[in-house]
Motif scaffolding. Structure first.
Motif, PDB file in Angstrom:
ATOM      1  N   THR A  30      43.239  91.737  65.724  1.00 26.29           N
ATOM      2  CA  THR A  30      43.236  93.187  65.914  1.00 26.29           C
ATOM      3  C   THR A  30      43.371  93.906  64.581  1.00 26.29           C
ATOM      4  O   THR A  30      42.671  94.900  64.310  1.00 26.29           O
ATOM      5  N   MET A  31      44.248  93.406  63.720  1.00 27.15           N
ATOM      6  CA  MET A  31      44.464  94.037  62.423  1.00 27.15           C
ATOM      7  C   MET A  31      43.261  93.866  61.509  1.00 27.15           C
ATOM      8  O   MET A  31      42.869  94.790  60.784  1.00 27.15           O
ATOM      9  N   VAL A  32      42.637  92.684  61.549  1.00 25.43           N
ATOM     10  CA  VAL A  32      41.437  92.460  60.737  1.00 25.43           C
ATOM     11  C   VAL A  32      40.303  93.368  61.201  1.00 25.43           C
ATOM     12  O   VAL A  32      39.587  93.967  60.392  1.00 25.43           O
ATOM     13  N   HIS A  36      38.311  96.180  59.004  1.00 23.38           N
ATOM     14  CA  HIS A  36      36.852  96.220  58.891  1.00 23.38           C
ATOM     15  C   HIS A  36      36.338  97.608  59.264  1.00 23.38           C
ATOM     16  O   HIS A  36      35.428  98.142  58.621  1.00 23.38           O
ATOM     17  N   ALA A  37      36.947  98.204  60.274  1.00 22.21           N
ATOM     18  CA  ALA A  37      36.519  99.535  60.720  1.00 22.21           C
ATOM     19  C   ALA A  37      36.790 100.587  59.663  1.00 22.21           C
ATOM     20  O   ALA A  37      36.095 101.610  59.605  1.00 22.21           O
ATOM     21  N   HIS A  38      37.771 100.365  58.812  1.00 24.12           N
ATOM     22  CA  HIS A  38      38.090 101.344  57.776  1.00 24.12           C
ATOM     23  C   HIS A  38      36.894 101.608  56.871  1.00 24.12           C
ATOM     24  O   HIS A  38      36.748 102.693  56.318  1.00 24.12           O
ATOM     25  N   PRO A 108      56.410  87.280  60.986  1.00 28.60           N
ATOM     26  CA  PRO A 108      55.943  88.622  60.623  1.00 28.60           C
ATOM     27  C   PRO A 108      54.411  88.638  60.560  1.00 28.60           C
ATOM     28  O   PRO A 108      53.811  87.821  59.852  1.00 28.60           O
ATOM     29  N   ILE A 109      53.796  89.555  61.300  1.00 31.18           N
ATOM     30  CA  ILE A 109      52.354  89.764  61.230  1.00 31.18           C
ATOM     31  C   ILE A 109      52.187  91.152  60.631  1.00 31.18           C
ATOM     32  O   ILE A 109      52.198  92.161  61.339  1.00 31.18           O
ATOM     33  N   ILE A 110      52.087  91.215  59.314  1.00 33.65           N
ATOM     34  CA  ILE A 110      52.075  92.503  58.636  1.00 33.65           C
ATOM     35  C   ILE A 110      50.935  92.557  57.612  1.00 33.65           C
ATOM     36  O   ILE A 110      50.530  91.529  57.058  1.00 33.65           O
ATOM     37  N   ASP A 111      50.438  93.753  57.379  1.00 32.47           N
ATOM     38  CA  ASP A 111      49.387  93.983  56.393  1.00 32.47           C
ATOM     39  C   ASP A 111      50.051  94.360  55.076  1.00 32.47           C
ATOM     40  O   ASP A 111      50.545  95.473  54.904  1.00 32.47           O
ATOM     41  N   LYS A 171      50.890  81.929  55.974  1.00 32.00           N
ATOM     42  CA  LYS A 171      49.472  82.062  55.673  1.00 32.00           C
ATOM     43  C   LYS A 171      49.213  83.543  55.425  1.00 32.00           C
ATOM     44  O   LYS A 171      49.705  84.391  56.170  1.00 32.00           O
ATOM     45  N   VAL A 172      48.456  83.851  54.378  1.00 34.41           N
ATOM     46  CA  VAL A 172      48.062  85.232  54.100  1.00 34.41           C
ATOM     47  C   VAL A 172      46.549  85.262  53.920  1.00 34.41           C
ATOM     48  O   VAL A 172      46.007  84.569  53.064  1.00 34.41           O
ATOM     49  N   SER A 173      45.885  86.019  54.754  1.00 33.86           N
ATOM     50  CA  SER A 173      44.431  86.168  54.681  1.00 33.86           C
ATOM     51  C   SER A 173      44.093  87.643  54.823  1.00 33.86           C
ATOM     52  O   SER A 173      44.595  88.302  55.738  1.00 33.86           O
ATOM     53  N   ARG A 174      43.262  88.164  53.905  1.00 39.52           N
ATOM     54  CA  ARG A 174      42.949  89.591  53.857  1.00 39.52           C
ATOM     55  C   ARG A 174      44.234  90.418  53.760  1.00 39.52           C
ATOM     56  O   ARG A 174      44.327  91.522  54.294  1.00 39.52           O
TER      57      ARG A 174
END
Length: 235
Positions: A30-32, A36-38, A108-111, A171-174
């Motif tokens: 959902t966060m990715v 992408h929509a940004h 933690p699922i954070i941007d 793990k950190v991706s994007r």
């Protein structure tokens, strides 16, 4: 970019490791998708997607990270089947570790783009949050140079030894984080004897073992959440 500094704390209870991983992956997707929509949608029309701090416990399971080796599992899979301990290969950093009831796991699922883009700083923040939480329970702890996690150092005036109380693997991706940390609260420690945790031949301990009493796991998660959010300037 839409402001995205809010963090929702959720308690998943006792949940199978694979099911908890699916929850993480759903939030991550959902966060990715939102990121992408940004790049394609008018930013003023977008709504922010929340970050999450998930707490849970797992039934007995060994997880092996990307840097791990099966040589660090000291029993065969037939033994694991007899003991009803699952084994999963996962895409986090670190080696092999154990999760079980009574151990507090935090995901933690954070941007990080809304906070800071520095993975090492994030790891140190996780360690510092656990160290501060343990101090609340009068358990002095520390990080050790070159090692990830939280440790109780040997007492020079006794026969004690360095022992690990919290494992960390992420793990950190994007710039979005997954996986996290596991704090030994009231869980059994014997399963750690069947592995070389994260490839490090040091002892393992728990809050219960250090304090000689059981600790309400919700108390631990509540205090840790407050500290973690404060360090991220979310409260």
């Amino acid at each position: 970019m839409v402001e995205n500094r809010g963090i929702i704390v959720k308690h998943l209870g006792l949940i199978d490791y694979k099911e908890a991983l699916a929850v993480q992956e759903a939030y991550y997707k959902t966060m990715v998708d939102q990121k992408h929509a940004h790049g394609t949608v008018d930013q003023l029309s977008q709504s922010a997607v929340s970050n999450y701090l998930l707490f849970c416990e797992h039934p007995p399971v060994y997880t092996l990270g990307r840097m791990g080796s099966m040589n660090h599992l000291l029993v065969d899979t037939a033994t694991l089947a007899t003991q009803k301990i699952a084994l999963y290969h996962v895409n986090r950093g670190g080696g092999i570790t154990y999760h079980g009831p009574g151990q507090l796991v935090a995901y933690p699922i954070i941007d990080l783009e809304f906070f800071f883009t520095d993975i090492h700083r994030y790891l140190r923040l996780l360690e510092a949050s656990v160290i501060e939480m343990l101090a609340h329970f009068n358990i002095p702890s520390t990080s050790l140079p070159g090692l990830t996690g939280v440790w109780l150092k040997a007492d020079k005036n006794s026969k004690s030894f360095d022992r690990k109380i919290c494992s960390i693997g992420i793990k950190v991706s994007r710039w979005i984080t997954m996986h996290g940390l596991a704090i030994n609260v009231n869980n059994k420690l014997a399963p750690f004897d069947q592995i070389i945790p994260c490839g490090i031949t040091k002892a393992v301990t728990s809050m219960q073992q250090e304090l000689k009493k059981s600790i309400p796991i919700m108390d631990v998660s509540d205090i840790l959440a407050q500290i973690f959010l404060k360090k991220l300037n979310c409260v």
